[in-house]
Write an enzyme that holds these catalytic residues in place. Structure first.
Site, PDB file in Angstrom:
ATOM      1  N   ASP A  12       0.876  -1.299  -0.102  1.00 16.52           N
ATOM      2  CA  ASP A  12      -0.043  -0.014   0.163  1.00 16.52           C
ATOM      3  C   ASP A  12       0.836   1.260   0.188  1.00 16.52           C
ATOM      4  OD1 ASP A  12      -2.828   0.889   2.111  1.00 16.52           O
ATOM      5  OD2 ASP A  12      -1.647   1.968   0.775  1.00 16.52           O
ATOM      6  N   ASP A 110      -3.817   2.331  -5.213  1.00 19.41           N
ATOM      7  CA  ASP A 110      -2.459   2.457  -4.656  1.00 19.41           C
ATOM      8  C   ASP A 110      -2.262   0.981  -3.998  1.00 19.41           C
ATOM      9  OD1 ASP A 110      -3.747   2.903  -2.296  1.00 19.41           O
ATOM     10  OD2 ASP A 110      -2.196   4.137  -1.504  1.00 19.41           O
ATOM     11  N   GLU A 111      -2.994  -0.193  -4.137  1.00 26.60           N
ATOM     12  CA  GLU A 111      -2.599  -1.248  -3.289  1.00 26.60           C
ATOM     13  C   GLU A 111      -2.633  -2.423  -4.298  1.00 26.60           C
ATOM     14  OE1 GLU A 111      -5.493  -1.987  -0.170  1.00 26.60           O
ATOM     15  OE2 GLU A 111      -5.954   0.243  -0.364  1.00 26.60           O
TER      16      GLU A 111
HETATM   17  P1  TTP Z   1      -5.322   4.958   0.864  1.00 24.91           P
HETATM   18  O1  TTP Z   1      -4.287   3.874   0.777  1.00 24.91           O
HETATM   19  O2  TTP Z   1      -6.201   4.331   1.832  1.00 24.91           O
HETATM   20  O3  TTP Z   1      -4.688   6.182   1.815  1.00 24.91           O
HETATM   21  P2  TTP Z   1      -3.322   6.839   1.523  1.00 24.91           P
HETATM   22  O4  TTP Z   1      -2.486   6.179   0.843  1.00 24.91           O
HETATM   23  O5  TTP Z   1      -3.602   8.329   1.221  1.00 24.91           O
HETATM   24  O6  TTP Z   1      -2.706   6.822   2.964  1.00 24.91           O
HETATM   25  P3  TTP Z   1      -1.913   5.581   3.765  1.00 24.91           P
HETATM   26  O7  TTP Z   1      -0.624   6.184   3.961  1.00 24.91           O
HETATM   27  O8  TTP Z   1      -2.744   5.516   5.017  1.00 24.91           O
HETATM   28  O9  TTP Z   1      -2.173   4.540   3.041  1.00 24.91           O
HETATM   29  O10 TTP Z   1      -5.891   5.583  -0.272  1.00 24.91           O
HETATM   30  C1  TTP Z   1      -5.079   5.849  -1.663  1.00 24.91           C
HETATM   31  C2  TTP Z   1      -5.512   6.872  -2.267  1.00 24.91           C
HETATM   32  O11 TTP Z   1      -7.071   6.911  -2.362  1.00 24.91           O
HETATM   33  C3  TTP Z   1      -5.406   8.263  -1.417  1.00 24.91           C
HETATM   34  O12 TTP Z   1      -4.187   8.735  -1.441  1.00 24.91           O
HETATM   35  C4  TTP Z   1      -6.484   8.975  -1.976  1.00 24.91           C
HETATM   36  C5  TTP Z   1      -7.652   8.094  -2.416  1.00 24.91           C
HETATM   37  N1  TTP Z   1      -8.666   8.084  -1.421  1.00 24.91           N
HETATM   38  C6  TTP Z   1      -9.684   9.028  -1.662  1.00 24.91           C
HETATM   39  O13 TTP Z   1      -9.925   9.754  -2.574  1.00 24.91           O
HETATM   40  N2  TTP Z   1     -10.767   9.034  -0.831  1.00 24.91           N
HETATM   41  C7  TTP Z   1     -10.764   8.200   0.326  1.00 24.91           C
HETATM   42  O14 TTP Z   1     -11.543   8.349   1.228  1.00 24.91           O
HETATM   43  C8  TTP Z   1      -9.587   7.506   0.729  1.00 24.91           C
HETATM   44  C9  TTP Z   1      -9.538   6.657   1.897  1.00 24.91           C
HETATM   45  C10 TTP Z   1      -8.694   7.386  -0.200  1.00 24.91           C
HETATM   46 MG    MG Z   2      -2.007   4.297   0.700  1.00 22.26          MG
END
Ligand code: TTP
Ligand code: MG
Length: 357
Positions: A12, A110-111
Site C-alpha cells: 500500500d 495504490d494497493e
Molecule cells: P489509502 O491507501 O487508503 O490512503 P493513503 O495512501 O492516502 O494513505 P496511507 O498512507 O494511510 O495509505 O488510499 C489511497 C488513495 O486513495 C489516497 O491517497 C486518496 C484516495 N482516497 C480517496 O480519494 N478517498 C478516500 O476516502 C480514501 C481513504 C482514499
Molecule cells: Mg495508501
C-alpha cells in the site's frame, strides 16, 4: 504431500495522492498537504481525498468534510485532485510489481496483492524481496510504501497497515491469531460500520473477542458472513490472488419502442438508467468520476457527451443531475430520439472511500 504454504504480500503506497504532489512540488515538503475539494476558506463543500502525515497530526483524515479540515488546519497546502497524474504513477508502479509475483492483483489505485510463493523459499527471503521492491519503487518513483507479508491476503493486508509509513511487517501463519487478536474488528475486510455496531452490541470489539465467540451464534446473526468473519478472526483466508481484468466502465442503454420527441419521457428514462448504473456500481463497490450520455436519433446518428466531475462520487443524485445536463443539448424538438444510454467511468474502488470519519 501437503501443498507448499503460500506467501502473500500486500503493498500500500503511503499517503498516495499527497506523496505524488510532494514529489512534483518539493516546496511542499514538511508542510501539511491536503488533496481534495476546494476549501474556499472554510465554506467549501466536498471532502478530503487524502492528506499527508503532517496534516494527520492536526486530525485531518480522508473522507472528512473539507470545511472541517480547514478548521483543523487552515495553514495546510490545499490542492485539487489531479486524478490523471495519480493513475499514471499508479500504472507504472503496478506494472513493475507484476513482474515480481506469480499472481498479481491490483486493489484500488495504490494497493496490490502479490503471491510470491514460488519466488521465495521462506519468510527471510520474502523480507529481502520486500525490501528490494520498496527500494526499487523509491528509486524509480521517489515514493514510499508499506508492505505486509503473510500466509494469506487477509493477514498480509492487515499487516501492511500495521506500521505506516514506510513499514514492513511480517506475520507468519503460526503468529497470525496472536497478531490479529488485539486489533479492532473493523480491521477485518468487509466489516463495515453497521456490522461493527452489531458486533459491539454482542460485546465483540477486538478480533480476539470475535475469535473466542460462539460461531453458531455468529452464523445465526450474520448468516454466511458470520462464519466468514469467524474464520477470518482466526487468520484463515483461502481466497486466491487473482488478476482481475480492470473494469473500466459501467453502462446501460435502452432503445425506445417508438422513436420519441417526448423529452420528459426521455429524461425520466435517463433517470431510470442512471439508477440502474448506480445500483451496479454500488454492488461492485465503485465510485466514479466521469459520466457519459449517449443519444441516437431516429436516423441512427449517434452522439456521446461526457463530463468529468471535479470529485469522486458514489451519489445517485450526482449521476442523475450530470446525465440530465449532458442530455439537454440533444433534446431538439425537430429530432426524434431512438436510443439513450448512461455510462460511468474513471472508477475507483469503494474500499478506498469507505473509511468516513
Ligand atoms: P489509502 O491507501 O487508503 O490512503 P493513503 O495512501 O492516502 O494513505 P496511507 O498512507 O494511510 O495509505 O488510499 C489511497 C488513495 O486513495 C489516497 O491517497 C486518496 C484516495 N482516497 C480517496 O480519494 N478517498 C478516500 O476516502 C480514501 C481513504 C482514499
Ligand atoms: Mg495508501
Amino acid at each position: 504431500m501437503s501443498e507448499k504454504k503460500r506467501i502473500i504480500f500486500h503493498l500500500d503506497m503511503d499517503h498516495f495522492f499527497t506523496a505524488v504532489e510532494e514529489r512534483e512540488h518539493p516546496e511542499y515538503k514538511g508542510k501539511p498537504v491536503v488533496v481534495g475539494a476546494d476549501p474556499k476558506e472554510g465554506r467549501g463543500r466536498g471532502v478530503v481525498s487524502t492528506c499527508n502525515y503532517e496534516a494527520r497530526k492536526f486530525g485531518v483524515r480522508s473522507g472528512m468534510p473539507i470545511s472541517k479540515a480547514w478548521k483543523l488546519c487552515p495553514q495546510a497546502v490545499y490542492l485539487p485532485v489531479n486524478y490523471e497524474l495519480y493513475v499514471r504513477v499508479s500504472n507504472q508502479i503496478m506494472s513493475m510489481l507484476r513482474g515480481y509475483a506469480d499472481k498479481f492483483e491490483q486493489w484500488g489505485i495504490d494497493e496490490a496483492f502479490l503471491d510470491v510463493t514460488s519466488k521465495v523459499k521462506n519468510y527471510a527471503e520474502a523480507e529481502a524481496l520486500a525490501h528490494k521492491i520498496k527500494r526499487e519503487i523509491y528509486e524509480r518513483e521517489k515514493l514510499t510504501c508499506s508492505i505486509g507479508i503473510g500466509p494469506n491476503k487477509l493477514v498480509a493486508k492487515i499487516a501492511s497497515d500495521f506500521r505506516k509509513p514506510d513499514g514492513l511487517t511480517t506475520v507468519k501463519e503460526e503468529e497470525a491469531e496472536k497478531f490479529l487478536a488485539p486489533l479492532p474488528v473493523r480491521k477485518l475486510l468487509w466489516v463495515g460500520r453497521k456490522t461493527e455496531q452489531k458486533l459491539k452490541a454482542l460485546g465483540i470489539k477486538t478480533i480476539g473477542d470475535l475469535a473466542r465467540y460462539d460461531p453458531s451464534v455468529l452464523a445465526e446473526t450474520f448468516g454466511v458472513m458470520g462464519t466468514q468473519i469467524y474464520l477470518m478472526a482466526h487468520g484463515v483466508d483461502r481466497s486466491e490472488v487473482t488478476e482481475r481484468g480492470e473494469i473500466k466502465s459501467i453502462s446501460r442503454d435502452v432503445t425506445f419502442e417508438e422513436d420519441t420527441s417526448d423529452f420528459d419521457f426521455v429524461l425520466k428514462t435517463l433517470d431510470k438508467l442512471s439508477e440502474e448504473v448506480h445500483k451496479d456500481a454500488e454492488r461492485q463497490r465503485f465510485y466514479f468520476k466521469t459520466v457519459t450520455v449517449r443519444i441516437r436519433y431516429e436516423n441512427f446518428e449517434t452522439h456521446t457527451h461526457s463530463k468529468t466531475l471535479p470529485f469522486i462520487t458514489d451519489r445517485l443524485q450526482d449521476l442523475k443531475k450530470t446525465a440530465r445536463e449532458l442530455a439537454q443539448a440533444y433534446l431538439r424538438p425537430e429530432r426524434k430520439i431512438r436510443l439513450v444510454g448512461v455510462r460511468v467511468s474513471n472508477l475507483i474502488s469503494a474500499e478506498k472511500q469507505k473509511r468516513l470519519i
